[in-house]
Design a protein around this motif. Structure first.
Motif, PDB file in Angstrom:
ATOM      1  N   SER A  69       8.531  61.645  36.976  1.00 20.92           N
ATOM      2  CA  SER A  69       7.180  62.290  38.308  1.00 20.92           C
ATOM      3  C   SER A  69       6.136  62.872  38.291  1.00 20.92           C
ATOM      4  O   SER A  69       6.169  62.897  36.718  1.00 20.92           O
ATOM      5  N   SER A  70       5.212  62.650  38.779  1.00 19.86           N
ATOM      6  CA  SER A  70       4.404  62.945  39.009  1.00 19.86           C
ATOM      7  C   SER A  70       4.329  64.487  38.634  1.00 19.86           C
ATOM      8  O   SER A  70       3.459  65.144  37.883  1.00 19.86           O
ATOM      9  N   ALA A  71       4.869  65.136  39.202  1.00 19.74           N
ATOM     10  CA  ALA A  71       5.693  66.096  39.346  1.00 19.74           C
ATOM     11  C   ALA A  71       5.550  66.588  38.088  1.00 19.74           C
ATOM     12  O   ALA A  71       5.553  67.901  37.638  1.00 19.74           O
ATOM     13  N   VAL A  72       6.342  66.021  37.315  1.00 16.63           N
ATOM     14  CA  VAL A  72       7.254  66.037  36.080  1.00 16.63           C
ATOM     15  C   VAL A  72       6.288  66.265  35.090  1.00 16.63           C
ATOM     16  O   VAL A  72       5.653  66.667  34.316  1.00 16.63           O
ATOM     17  N   ALA A  73       5.133  64.940  34.621  1.00 15.52           N
ATOM     18  CA  ALA A  73       3.860  64.884  34.139  1.00 15.52           C
ATOM     19  C   ALA A  73       3.412  66.381  34.302  1.00 15.52           C
ATOM     20  O   ALA A  73       2.608  66.599  33.540  1.00 15.52           O
ATOM     21  N   ALA A  74       2.945  67.176  35.648  1.00 14.00           N
ATOM     22  CA  ALA A  74       2.116  67.751  35.576  1.00 14.00           C
ATOM     23  C   ALA A  74       2.939  68.862  34.970  1.00 14.00           C
ATOM     24  O   ALA A  74       1.839  69.725  34.581  1.00 14.00           O
ATOM     25  N   GLN A 102       6.996  56.636  35.377  1.00  8.77           N
ATOM     26  CA  GLN A 102       7.837  55.383  36.244  1.00  8.77           C
ATOM     27  C   GLN A 102       8.293  55.710  36.551  1.00  8.77           C
ATOM     28  O   GLN A 102       9.655  55.886  35.954  1.00  8.77           O
ATOM     29  N   VAL A 103       8.760  55.838  38.080  1.00  5.69           N
ATOM     30  CA  VAL A 103      10.580  56.054  38.512  1.00  5.69           C
ATOM     31  C   VAL A 103      11.013  54.749  37.738  1.00  5.69           C
ATOM     32  O   VAL A 103      11.419  53.957  37.662  1.00  5.69           O
ATOM     33  N   THR A 104      12.561  55.881  37.815  1.00 10.36           N
ATOM     34  CA  THR A 104      13.392  55.232  36.631  1.00 10.36           C
ATOM     35  C   THR A 104      14.925  54.966  37.519  1.00 10.36           C
ATOM     36  O   THR A 104      15.167  54.063  37.582  1.00 10.36           O
TER      37      THR A 104
END
Length: 156
Positions: A69-74, A102-104
């Motif tokens: 997710s984008s939250a994890v990326a941040a 990439q949503v898994t």
């Protein structure tokens, strides 16, 4: 050994057995083993909250990680300098790191919700509270909400 796209030891073993079974495919085994080693080192360098991050590729010093997710990326962006220095210390020549969201995991088709059930004594207490509050303009909305709550739970 962890191969990208697999989550358990049995699947990884099956993948390596498949690679060994064919001469042309066996040439991919060293690359798969190298990626598995890199995945292990990345996993060891990052805090456990990044357990769903996988190595997608590593070419010409550019490490590409897949994040769910984008939250994890941040959050992971804050860890990248530490990750790169740890990997350099382990012999990986990482010059830059890219993140790919990439949503898994797919969302379930149906999400079950819980309905709060109040015991009859609680419903009685709400009714009593609604009757006992002074009817002032300030309390009007609160009294109405409490009475609606009690009525819905009685009908319920």
């Amino acid at each position: 050994m962890h191969i990208y796209g697999t989550r358990d030891r049995q699947t990884s073993k099956e993948a390596t057995d498949f690679l060994r079974s064919n001469e042309r495919m066996a040439r991919l085994l060293p690359t798969a083993m190298r990626m598995a080693d890199l995945q292990r080192d990345v996993g060891a360098a990052l805090p456990s909250m990044f357990g769903n991050c996988d190595v997608l590729s590593f070419r010409e010093g550019v490490l590409v990680l897949v994040v769910p997710s984008s939250a994890v990326a941040a959050r992971l962006k804050q860890q990248l300098p530490k990750l790169q220095s740890t990997l350099l210390g382990r012999g990986w020549q990482v010059s830059s790191t890219r993140l790919k969201v990439q949503v898994t995991r797919a969302m379930p088709e149906r999400v079950e919700t819980r309905v709060l059930e109040l015991p009859p004594t609680a419903v009685d207490a709400f009714e009593e509270l609604g009757e006992s509050l002074p009817e002032t303009p300030q309390n009007a909305a609160l009294v109405a909400a409490i009475k609606r709550l009690a009525a819905r739970r009685r009908a319920g």
